[in-house]
Design a protein around this motif. Structure first.
Motif, mmCIF file in Angstrom:
data_model
loop_
_atom_site.group_PDB
_atom_site.id
_atom_site.type_symbol
_atom_site.label_atom_id
_atom_site.label_comp_id
_atom_site.label_asym_id
_atom_site.label_seq_id
_atom_site.Cartn_x
_atom_site.Cartn_y
_atom_site.Cartn_z
ATOM 1 N N LYS A 177 44.206 20.022 69.860
ATOM 2 C CA LYS A 177 43.650 18.942 69.031
ATOM 3 C C LYS A 177 42.278 18.468 69.518
ATOM 4 O O LYS A 177 41.758 17.470 69.034
ATOM 5 N N TYR A 178 41.690 19.187 70.456
ATOM 6 C CA TYR A 178 40.394 18.747 70.996
ATOM 7 C C TYR A 178 39.257 19.580 70.412
ATOM 8 O O TYR A 178 39.447 20.739 70.044
ATOM 9 N N ARG A 179 38.053 18.972 70.339
ATOM 10 C CA ARG A 179 36.929 19.638 69.677
ATOM 11 C C ARG A 179 35.698 19.775 70.560
ATOM 12 O O ARG A 179 34.887 20.651 70.358
ATOM 13 N N ASN A 245 32.527 13.226 74.402
ATOM 14 C CA ASN A 245 33.461 14.358 74.526
ATOM 15 C C ASN A 245 34.900 13.893 74.354
ATOM 16 O O ASN A 245 35.236 12.737 74.648
ATOM 17 N N ASP A 246 35.762 14.771 73.874
ATOM 18 C CA ASP A 246 37.185 14.402 73.863
ATOM 19 C C ASP A 246 37.964 15.119 74.963
ATOM 20 O O ASP A 246 39.155 14.862 75.145
ATOM 21 N N VAL A 247 37.286 15.996 75.716
ATOM 22 C CA VAL A 247 37.922 16.547 76.917
ATOM 23 C C VAL A 247 36.838 16.851 77.954
ATOM 24 O O VAL A 247 35.757 17.340 77.616
ATOM 25 N N ALA A 272 31.930 9.728 80.063
ATOM 26 C CA ALA A 272 31.553 10.822 79.150
ATOM 27 C C ALA A 272 32.619 11.083 78.093
ATOM 28 O O ALA A 272 32.402 11.872 77.180
ATOM 29 N N LEU A 273 33.805 10.424 78.247
ATOM 30 C CA LEU A 273 34.915 10.655 77.321
ATOM 31 C C LEU A 273 35.011 9.547 76.290
ATOM 32 O O LEU A 273 34.768 8.367 76.597
ATOM 33 N N GLU A 274 35.420 9.928 75.083
ATOM 34 C CA GLU A 274 35.772 8.910 74.102
ATOM 35 C C GLU A 274 37.136 8.339 74.465
ATOM 36 O O GLU A 274 37.898 8.981 75.203
ATOM 37 N N VAL A 275 37.451 7.168 73.925
ATOM 38 C CA VAL A 275 38.777 6.583 74.176
ATOM 39 C C VAL A 275 39.842 7.563 73.679
ATOM 40 O O VAL A 275 39.703 8.145 72.598
ATOM 41 N N GLY A 276 40.872 7.781 74.490
ATOM 42 C CA GLY A 276 41.914 8.741 74.129
ATOM 43 C C GLY A 276 41.594 10.152 74.581
ATOM 44 O O GLY A 276 42.409 11.061 74.421
ATOM 45 N N GLY A 277 40.391 10.343 75.164
ATOM 46 C CA GLY A 277 39.991 11.676 75.624
ATOM 47 C C GLY A 277 40.741 12.076 76.894
ATOM 48 O O GLY A 277 41.306 11.245 77.603
ATOM 49 N N LEU A 278 40.721 13.365 77.147
ATOM 50 C CA LEU A 278 41.547 13.931 78.219
ATOM 51 C C LEU A 278 40.666 14.402 79.385
ATOM 52 O O LEU A 278 39.695 15.137 79.178
ATOM 53 N N LEU A 279 41.025 13.982 80.600
ATOM 54 C CA LEU A 279 40.375 14.521 81.806
ATOM 55 C C LEU A 279 41.323 15.540 82.436
ATOM 56 O O LEU A 279 42.490 15.233 82.700
#
Ligand code: SAM
Length: 349
Positions: A177-179, A245-247, A272-279
């Motif tokens: 689900k990441y882009r 970024n989302d990841v 660098a991540l949007e809220v809900g993004g994955l590290l």
């Protein structure tokens, strides 16, 4: 006094009790003999020479410019180690293991990673000096840009390793689900490329030092994803990270950094991540307490010898640093054996 109380040292060694068998000490003290045979055979191109046909000692000595008597001892040691086979007629061939992993062009080729270990052989000989001085004997920028040949070995070595580990990584970390990914210290760009191949809608930016991204661009193009995987030359500690970024993937980087450095990277990732993004942080990690598995503890020494702040961290500590930085839903994964890698993931709250 009883007989038991009078047991000599020799009798104690024969007792079969834990601590009575010194074999492991013998193995450890001579382990570099076998390492040097593998490193030397790889460096001389022996496995490439044997990729199609078997050859006699004389033929190999002539092709490699070596002394036949000395080469014969070397070849027999290779047979003993399982790297070559020997026919009754004295023809030497690659063993199935060498054919699979040591011949250039084989899908599992590990020769570049082995060359990297070869480059570090002398460095390991300076372990005591490093413990005394606190300074790694090999300047870290030698193989991340300053020495062109060592940088190429290093980047292609990372690529060889990442091709194998990356197959496991794309299975363990689901980015369906990441882009938009940012791959910090992305080295050869192999992981970004493998993720992009797995997820056709994913784009990634590989950020690394200038000398490294120049080679990464070649590799990414070779993997056929140059339209979706870009490179960015930059210093992850001092330069701005692109946002939105989302990841964020940080793989094989924490072992170069102190706790303070790792916490700074986690903080930059959060920004660098949007809220809900994955590290996603992937590396060789130890168990809590930092002594096991033994390979991971030794890996910490390897990094100490090659990077000013190099070492090894425990995955549980990394998870805690993420929580401290405001990440939630911390997850831990281990790669299947024999891969020593682990992943710690967290979501930007
Ligand atoms: C062990 S490699 C990991 C490469 C890749 N991510 C992987 O897992 O295979 C560490 C990477 O960090 C890069 N690196 C080291 N210091 C850096 C810095 N200050 N800024 C950006 N990249 C850096 C190195 O050039 C190298 O490519």
């Amino acid at each position: 006094m009883s007989d038991k109380g009078n047991a000599t040292g020799h009798e104690k060694l024969q007792s079969g009790q834990p601590g009575s068998d010194p074999s492991m000490l013998m193995q450890l003290s001579t382990a570099y003999w076998g390492s040097q045979v593998l490193l030397t055979a790889n460096r001389m191109g022996l496995f490439d020479l044997l990729k199609d046909d078997g050859h006699s000692t004389e033929e190999l000595a002539s092709a490699l410019g070596l002394q036949p008597r000395h080469l014969l001892l070397f070849l027999r040691a290779c047979v003993g180690l399982g790297l070559l086979t020997e026919s009754p007629a004295g023809q030497y061939r690659n063993s199935p293991l060498s054919a699979a992993f040591l011949v250039p062009g084989a899908p599992g080729f590990m020769g570049n990673a082995i060359s990297y270990s070869d480059n570090l052989y002398d460095t390991w000989g300076q372990l005591e000096q490093t413990l005394r001085s606190g300074t790694p004997p090999m300047a870290t920028d030698t193989y991340t840009g300053h020495d062109a040949e060592k940088t190429r070995h290093f980047v292609y070595g990372m690529h060889d390793r990442a091709l194998g580990i990356g197959q496991a990584m794309v299975g363990i970390v689901d980015l369906t689900k990441y882009r938009r990914m940012l791959d910090i210290g992305g080295g050869p760009g192999t992981y970004s490329s493998l993720f992009a191949r797995r997820h056709p809608e994913l784009r990634s930016v590989v950020m690394d030092l200038p000398g490294v991204v120049a080679i990464a661009s070649e590799i990414i193009a070779g993997l056929g994803v140059a339209d979706r995987v870009d490179t960015l030359a930059g210093d992850y500690l001092n330069d701005h990270w692109p946002g939105g970024n989302d990841v964020v993937l940080i793989s094989g980087v924490f072992h170069r950094e102190s706790e303070q450095g790792c916490r700074a990277l986690i903080d930059s990732a959060r920004q660098a991540l949007e809220v809900g993004g994955l590290l996603v942080v992937s590396d060789v990690f130890t168990d809590a307490g930092n002594t096991t598995p033994p390979f991971a503890a030794l890996f910490g020494l390897n990094m100490m010898l090659t990077a000013p702040d190099g070492g090894v961290h425990a995955d549980a500590d990394v998870g805690q640093w993420m929580i401290d930085a405001g990440f939630t839903d911390i997850q831990y994964r281990q790669f299947p054996p024999p891969m020593p890698h682990r992943v710690v993931m967290g979501t930007r709250a």
